[in-house]
Scaffold this motif. Structure first.
Motif, mmCIF file in Angstrom:
data_model
loop_
_atom_site.group_PDB
_atom_site.id
_atom_site.type_symbol
_atom_site.label_atom_id
_atom_site.label_comp_id
_atom_site.label_asym_id
_atom_site.label_seq_id
_atom_site.Cartn_x
_atom_site.Cartn_y
_atom_site.Cartn_z
ATOM 1 N N GLU A 88 -3.740 1.793 0.776
ATOM 2 C CA GLU A 88 -2.599 2.709 0.927
ATOM 3 C C GLU A 88 -2.258 2.944 2.395
ATOM 4 N N GLN A 89 -3.273 2.953 3.250
ATOM 5 C CA GLN A 89 -3.046 3.202 4.677
ATOM 6 C C GLN A 89 -2.689 1.930 5.446
ATOM 7 N N GLN A 138 -6.143 9.599 -5.630
ATOM 8 C CA GLN A 138 -6.708 8.313 -5.233
ATOM 9 C C GLN A 138 -7.970 7.998 -6.033
ATOM 10 N N ARG A 177 1.694 6.201 -7.120
ATOM 11 C CA ARG A 177 0.547 6.994 -7.574
ATOM 12 C C ARG A 177 0.901 8.477 -7.602
ATOM 13 N N GLY A 195 0.809 -1.219 0.000
ATOM 14 C CA GLY A 195 0.000 0.000 0.000
ATOM 15 C C GLY A 195 0.839 1.263 0.000
ATOM 16 N N GLU A 196 1.916 1.246 0.780
ATOM 17 C CA GLU A 196 2.826 2.407 0.800
ATOM 18 C C GLU A 196 3.468 2.610 -0.565
ATOM 19 N N LYS A 235 -7.962 3.833 -0.547
ATOM 20 C CA LYS A 235 -7.503 4.508 0.678
ATOM 21 C C LYS A 235 -7.086 3.488 1.738
ATOM 22 N N ILE A 249 2.231 1.651 -3.435
ATOM 23 C CA ILE A 249 1.193 2.119 -4.356
ATOM 24 C C ILE A 249 0.997 3.621 -4.199
ATOM 25 N N ALA A 250 0.941 4.091 -2.963
ATOM 26 C CA ALA A 250 0.754 5.524 -2.716
ATOM 27 C C ALA A 250 1.909 6.324 -3.313
#
Length: 386
Positions: free
Chosen positions: A38-39, A20, A13, A6-7, A35, A9-10
């Motif tokens: 990513e979190q 998002q 991105r 997720g990190e 969301k 991907i963020a």
């Protein structure tokens, strides 16, 4: 805590200049899911990773960090297999010896793969493949066709092995070589078998349309022999995962039902290394429920899976890896960790090298208010920093 998908991907991105909301549109997943992933509140599913990597124009491995370092013996084995695959059709053949001995050695390598000793499989394959190339050059007629059958099988085994260890870039030359030699084989099913291996890689990368074509052609090509029934049933299982990754749950269920009908006729078999039968159909039924249906149902029903002592350990372990993710998505991190330990017991090497396991561990850590000693111990064994 270690970097979860997720990190990554963020970060990717933001580099791509996407919001998002824009990523959600491109992946066909909800904004709330983007969301949460990513979190670190939700584990990135294989389908989500495929969709996100395509949207961000990177590979899934750039998001998971695979392949993972598992020591020098695996590195040496991968290096030797890389050299063989780089030689391609110009491979350095060696004295083959009797074809029956090569056949026996290939079957031994297949048993190692099935029993979660993938590194040992990779260590054996270059010598087996070089001998098979020697056999194709020395033999004629039926003997040569048999050698080509074994060669196609060996290259498919190479593709499976490198994919299991996370070396996806090596899967592509292995598939190409399987495609070259399958038409020369005495067993006509190897063309479909190689195509299905390619379909699985395409599903991994999120290219579901071509994967669907390959799967459908394999189903159409199957005959009424037992081998044909196994190939058709196995094709439907590949189709189920491909459709589930597209979030097409109804189509995935249809494939599972079709596979179940074939399994009722074949029983349990490891023909073509498929581990096909009622158990594998049940495992896939839980997997598609997790991927595109109801994760809570996948957790509850998946926990009830029953199997005999001779069930393929890597298939069983893969089920418990999925079940762990289902429990985590259901808000039960302790049950998720218990399922991961079942996977570790069944097939430790596969569990240690699978990206979904690492992501589930990060998810459990995020869900637990205080990281338990058992989670820290599992993460340490995995080589993941929490």
């Amino acid at each position: 805590m270690g970097h979860h998908a997720g990190e990554r991907i963020a970060n990717e991105r933001k580099i791509a200049g996407l919001t998002q909301q824009a990523l959600a549109r491109r992946t066909s997943y909800s904004l709330s899911m983007v969301k949460a992933v990513e979190q670190g509140r939700e584990v990135a599913s294989p389908g989500f990773l495929s969709a996100a990597s395509r949207a961000l124009r990177i590979t899934p491995e750039q998001l998971t960090g695979a392949p993972y370092d598992d020591g020098k013996p695996l590195s040496n084995a991968i290096n030797n297999l890389s050299i063989l695959l780089a030689e391609g059709r110009y491979v350095r053949a060696i004295e083959p010896g009797p074809i029956a001995e090569i056949d026996a050695d290939l079957q031994a390598a297949q048993r190692l793969y099935r029993s979660d000793r993938t590194r040992q499989t990779i260590e054996l394959l270059p010598d087996i493949i070089r001998r098979l190339h020697g056999a194709t050059r020395e033999l004629t007629g039926d003997g040569q066709a048999r050698a080509y059958t074994l060669l196609a099988s060996a290259y498919v085994l190479a593709e499976w092995s490198v994919r299991r260890t996370g070396h996806l870039m090596l899967a592509l030359p292995a598939l190409d070589l399987a495609d070259v030699y399958a038409p020369l084989a005495s067993d006509t099913h190897y063309g479909a078998f190689a195509a299905l291996a390619r379909a699985r890689v395409l599903t991994h990368y999120g290219e579901s349309d071509v994967a669907t074509q390959l799967i459908d052609s394999a189903i159409s090509a199957a005959d009424d022999s037992r081998a044909g029934l196994v190939m058709a049933g196995y094709s439907h299982l590949a189709g189920a995962i491909n459709e589930a990754r597209k979030l097409n749950h109804a189509a995935a269920v249809d494939h599972v039902q079709a596979a179940r009908e074939y399994a009722s006729r074949t029983g349990e078999t490891d023909l073509y290394m498929t581990a096909f039968g009622p158990l594998n159909v049940d495992i896939h039924a839980h997997a598609i429920e997790l991927e595109s249906g109801d994760p809570h149902k996948a957790a509850l029903e998946g926990a009830q899976l029953t199997y005999t002592a001779d069930a393929p350990p890597t298939r069983v372990a893969h089920h418990w890896q999925d079940n762990a993710r289902a429990w985590l998505m259901s808000g039960k991190p302790d049950k998720a960790l218990a399922a991961l330990n079942k996977a570790r017991t069944a097939a430790p090497q596969q569990t240690r090298l699978h990206p979904a396991v690492r992501e589930t561990v990060y998810g459990i850590a995020a869900a637990q208010r205080r990281q338990s000693d058992s989670l820290l111990g599992f993460a340490s064994w995995l080589g993941a920093a929490l």
